[in-house]
Design a protein around this motif. Structure first.
Motif, PDB file in Angstrom:
ATOM      1  N   ALA A 142      -2.546   8.270  -8.502  1.00  0.00           N
ATOM      2  CA  ALA A 142      -3.828   8.769  -7.995  1.00  0.00           C
ATOM      3  C   ALA A 142      -4.920   7.750  -8.255  1.00  0.00           C
ATOM      4  CB  ALA A 142      -4.181  10.094  -8.680  1.00  0.00           C
ATOM      5  N   ASP A 175      -8.723  12.247  -3.348  1.00  0.00           N
ATOM      6  CA  ASP A 175      -8.399  11.041  -2.582  1.00  0.00           C
ATOM      7  C   ASP A 175      -8.254  11.367  -1.100  1.00  0.00           C
ATOM      8  OD1 ASP A 175      -8.401   9.813  -5.034  1.00  0.00           O
ATOM      9  OD2 ASP A 175      -6.229   9.646  -5.185  1.00  0.00           O
ATOM     10  N   TRP A 216      -6.593   4.912  -2.329  1.00  0.00           N
ATOM     11  CA  TRP A 216      -6.776   6.293  -1.862  1.00  0.00           C
ATOM     12  C   TRP A 216      -5.579   6.737  -1.024  1.00  0.00           C
ATOM     13  CZ3 TRP A 216     -12.005   4.093  -0.082  1.00  0.00           C
ATOM     14  CH2 TRP A 216     -12.924   4.117  -1.138  1.00  0.00           C
ATOM     15  N   ASP A 262      -7.649  11.974  -7.886  1.00  0.00           N
ATOM     16  CA  ASP A 262      -6.569  12.955  -7.844  1.00  0.00           C
ATOM     17  C   ASP A 262      -6.209  13.157  -6.382  1.00  0.00           C
ATOM     18  OD1 ASP A 262      -8.100  15.350  -6.692  1.00  0.00           O
ATOM     19  OD2 ASP A 262      -9.213  15.018  -8.557  1.00  0.00           O
ATOM     20  N   HIS A 263      -5.071  13.796  -6.134  1.00  0.00           N
ATOM     21  CA  HIS A 263      -4.545  13.897  -4.772  1.00  0.00           C
ATOM     22  C   HIS A 263      -5.557  14.524  -3.823  1.00  0.00           C
ATOM     23  CE1 HIS A 263      -2.303  16.133  -1.574  1.00  0.00           C
ATOM     24  NE2 HIS A 263      -1.750  14.960  -1.439  1.00  0.00           N
ATOM     25  N   GLY A 320      -2.881   7.818  -3.291  1.00  0.00           N
ATOM     26  CA  GLY A 320      -3.192   9.113  -3.876  1.00  0.00           C
ATOM     27  C   GLY A 320      -3.022  10.256  -2.903  1.00  0.00           C
ATOM     28  N   TRP A 373       4.340   6.610  -9.111  1.00  0.00           N
ATOM     29  CA  TRP A 373       4.123   7.309  -7.834  1.00  0.00           C
ATOM     30  C   TRP A 373       5.413   7.926  -7.315  1.00  0.00           C
ATOM     31  CZ3 TRP A 373       5.834   7.081  -2.801  1.00  0.00           C
ATOM     32  CH2 TRP A 373       4.994   7.573  -1.799  1.00  0.00           C
TER      33      TRP A 373
END
Length: 360
Positions: free
Chosen positions: A171, A178, A282, A174-175, A285, A73
């Protein structure tokens, strides 16, 4: 070429590694054709596509990563989730190649001529999209200890989405997805609202209060004495009446193996705790929290579960009933069938954390 001592983080990387080691082009395509692939989102001032020159051939490649090879991350590093079919349909240059996990032991370089891209699409169509309801483990994630226990409390939702149950990373899906999940399902827009919703979930504020009180009172009455400091209702309190729907679900749970023949649901809190764990995922992400906050949230959820439940079986039944009251309402329809499937995966698969991790 094999890499001694290297452990593929998920089954996808294992399949890709083995296919590449035996020079199996079709096997490499098959290993990723049904999987999510991740394309780095360009930062300001960067080219729209992260094209690089292959030092061996001098040709240009577009790099993508499989899920297990996503980097740790970082607050400003995002990835778009794509499929091999997406790439085949929108490929920018017939002479370029697709580099999967470049520079890693499970790297594969796929020729992307029109004929090869047609093969990608054909294999993708044969495999179909990655289905939900699959148990997956990330062997680089927590496998023991408080974080693993907490993440195991969120495993039903991970299985629903077929993502690794024990991942705290770049994630969840995915960004963008999320962030949308938090915004549309939880009204979470920023770190403050994320923290507020987390505290509410850890406090069990989203399960039906009257039903929860009745379940706790019944559980306390069924034991000779509630442990000091436990979260069970005092035996001397008036026992609220359980809704008839709870009895119907418990009867069906016993028939379908979600409860033992004489079993009963202890609490619905498991549903909120599972959501709390995934709120942390989440939030990572969507970049609304950082890894230390997410890990603390996951560990708190695991600790709360131990205050209320004594086994994964009790936790599982509480989660299933909570989900049925929220989404099925006595129909015994698709949400019920999905709940039974997820329950069986997590309670019967030898690779499940509910089989391998002690609850207490």
């Amino acid at each position: 070429m094999s890499t001694p001592g290297w452990i593929p983080p998920t089954e996808t990387e294992r399949r890709l590694y083995e296919a590449a080691a035996r020079g199996d082009w079709d096997g490499q395509v098959t290993a990723v054709a049904g999987e999510d692939l991740y394309l780095a989102v360009p930062q300001q001032g960067q080219d729209p596509l992260p094209v690089f020159d292959d030092p061996r051939t001098g040709g240009k490649c577009i790099p993508v990563l499989t899920r297990g090879m996503l980097p740790p991350w970082q607050p400003q590093q995002f990835f778009d989730r794509v499929s091999l079919d997406d790439l085949a349909q929108d490929w920018p240059n017939d002479k370029w190649q697709l580099a999967v996990n470049p520079g890693t032991p499970c790297a594969a370089q796929l020729v992307a001529s029109p004929a090869h891209r047609a093969a990608w699409t054909r294999i993708r169509a044969q495999l179909g999209e990655r289905p939900g309801g699959l148990l997956s483990t990330h062997f680089g994630g927590p496998l023991h200890g408080p974080s693993a226990h907490g993440l195991a409390c969120g495993a039903p939702i991970a299985v629903h989405h077929s993502v690794p149950w024990n991942e705290l990373g770049t994630a969840f899906l995915d960004h963008a997805t999320d962030a949308t999940t938090l915004r549309e399902q939880w009204s979470v827009f920023d770190p403050a609202s994320w923290q507020q919703r987390l505290e509410q979930l850890l406090g069990g504020q989203f399960v039906p209060a009257e039903t929860e009180a009745a379940l706790r009172a019944r559980a306390a009455a069924g034991s000779e004495e509630a442990p000091a400091g436990s979260d069970k209702a005092p035996a001397g309190d008036p026992a609220p009446e359980l809704p008839e729907l709870v009895g119907r679900y418990e009867e069906r749970f016993r028939a379908d193996g979600l409860l033992p023949p004489d079993g009963a649901v202890v609490s619905l809190l498991a549903l909120d705790l599972a959501h709390a764990v995934n709120l942390a995922r989440w939030g990572l992400g969507a970049r609304l929290c950082a890894p230390p906050q997410a890990e603390q949230a996951v560990q708190r959820a695991g600790a709360r579960a131990k205050e209320v439940y004594s086994s994964w079986e009790e936790f599982a039944a509480g989660y299933a009933l909570g989900r049925m009251l929220a989404f099925d309402n006595g129909w015994f329809g698709p949400p019920y069938a999905e709940a039974v499937h997820i329950h069986r995966v997590l309670t019967q698969d030898p690779a499940s954390p509910w089989r391998g991790l002690p609850f207490a």
